[in-house]
Design a protein around this motif. Structure first.
Motif, PDB file in Angstrom:
ATOM      1  N   ASN A 119       0.374  -1.322  -0.240  1.00 48.07           N
ATOM      2  CA  ASN A 119      -0.136  -0.041  -0.310  1.00 48.07           C
ATOM      3  C   ASN A 119       0.575   1.168   0.214  1.00 48.07           C
ATOM      4  N   GLU A 120       1.833   1.002   1.102  1.00 50.35           N
ATOM      5  CA  GLU A 120       3.044   2.358   0.867  1.00 50.35           C
ATOM      6  C   GLU A 120       3.654   2.643  -0.662  1.00 50.35           C
ATOM      7  N   GLY A 121       3.858   1.164  -1.500  1.00 52.23           N
ATOM      8  CA  GLY A 121       4.709   1.517  -2.937  1.00 52.23           C
ATOM      9  C   GLY A 121       3.559   2.326  -3.444  1.00 52.23           C
ATOM     10  N   SER A 175       1.659   6.221  -7.338  1.00 54.28           N
ATOM     11  CA  SER A 175       0.747   7.532  -7.893  1.00 54.28           C
ATOM     12  C   SER A 175       1.546   8.338  -7.331  1.00 54.28           C
ATOM     13  N   GLY A 176       2.056   8.975  -6.282  1.00 53.66           N
ATOM     14  CA  GLY A 176       2.104   9.948  -6.195  1.00 53.66           C
ATOM     15  C   GLY A 176       3.758  10.312  -6.884  1.00 53.66           C
ATOM     16  N   GLY A 177       3.827  10.100  -7.267  1.00 52.53           N
ATOM     17  CA  GLY A 177       5.403   9.880  -8.446  1.00 52.53           C
ATOM     18  C   GLY A 177       4.538  10.155  -9.351  1.00 52.53           C
ATOM     19  N   ILE A 178       3.393   9.579  -9.793  1.00 51.70           N
ATOM     20  CA  ILE A 178       3.100   9.808 -11.650  1.00 51.70           C
ATOM     21  C   ILE A 178       2.379  11.212 -11.438  1.00 51.70           C
ATOM     22  N   ASP A 232      -4.589   5.278  -7.583  1.00 51.42           N
ATOM     23  CA  ASP A 232      -4.953   5.346  -6.010  1.00 51.42           C
ATOM     24  C   ASP A 232      -6.828   5.109  -5.410  1.00 51.42           C
ATOM     25  N   GLN A 233      -8.021   5.058  -6.292  1.00 46.44           N
ATOM     26  CA  GLN A 233      -8.916   4.343  -6.261  1.00 46.44           C
ATOM     27  C   GLN A 233      -8.660   2.715  -6.072  1.00 46.44           C
ATOM     28  N   LYS A 234      -7.749   1.865  -6.996  1.00 42.40           N
ATOM     29  CA  LYS A 234      -7.781   0.636  -6.981  1.00 42.40           C
ATOM     30  C   LYS A 234      -7.339   0.356  -5.595  1.00 42.40           C
ATOM     31  N   SER A 235      -8.041  -1.101  -5.827  1.00 40.62           N
ATOM     32  CA  SER A 235      -6.793  -1.716  -4.050  1.00 40.62           C
ATOM     33  C   SER A 235      -5.623  -2.442  -4.964  1.00 40.62           C
TER      34      SER A 235
END
Length: 186
Positions: A93-95, A100-103, A144-147
């Motif tokens: 989850n952290e990865g 996501s933040g990097g993209i 971000d939205q997908k599990s």
């Protein structure tokens, strides 16, 4: 002159009794030895049976100890497995959040520099940069939205649909990682 005649003496009752006694005594000794030997064999059999019983008891004790320890070790291993699974999920989850933040960060950087592309290469290429920025931003939002389970299933579906492309991408990623980490050794 020498007397060469020999005299024979008849067997006396004491001599014949002594012979009979020694024959009878030999039978008695044999019988006694046989009795003692049979007693020793019986005693050895009893000793072997006692040792077998003791060995069985010890084996059962060791077996029960081993079962107790294996149950304890299995419970410990199961606990560690659950702990590792939880920690792995947290790290994944952290990865995912970092990716996501990097993209999203890359998207902002491309969008911020789109005007420079307009000036240097033209408006058409600036529009390409803006489109790429929006696409990267959409990808970051979907990520971000997908599990993790949904992402895993998406990855499996992609590999099923395009195995050649998946292998190629894995090879390129492996090559890039080897160049990144291999370059630091030089």
């Amino acid at each position: 002159m020498t007397n060469t005649a020999t005299t024979t003496t008849p067997a006396t009752p004491a001599t014949s009794a002594g012979t009979n006694t020694s024959a009878t005594g030999g039978s008695e000794h044999r019988a006694e030895a046989k009795t003692r030997f049979n007693a020793a064999v019986q005693e050895a059999k009893a000793g072997a049976a006692a040792l077998r019983a003791e060995a069985g008891e010890r084996a059962n004790a060791y077996r029960s100890q081993a079962r107790g320890k294996s149950g304890s070790l299995a419970a410990d291993a199961k606990g560690y497995g659950e702990e590792a699974k939880t920690k792995g999920r947290e790290l994944a989850n952290e990865g995912k959040a970092k990716l996501s933040g990097g993209i999203a960060s890359l998207s902002r950087m491309v969008a911020d520099n789109a005007h420079v592309v307009d000036e240097k290469l033209g408006a058409q290429y600036g529009d390409y940069a803006r489109t790429a920025s929006r696409s990267l931003d959409d990808t970051a939002n979907r990520l971000d939205q997908k599990s993790l389970d949904e992402l895993t299933e998406d990855g499996r579906e992609f590999v099923r649909k395009s195995p050649g492309l998946a292998i190629g991408m894995a090879a390129v990623a492996g090559y890039m990682l080897s160049r990144i980490f291999g370059g630091s050794r030089r």
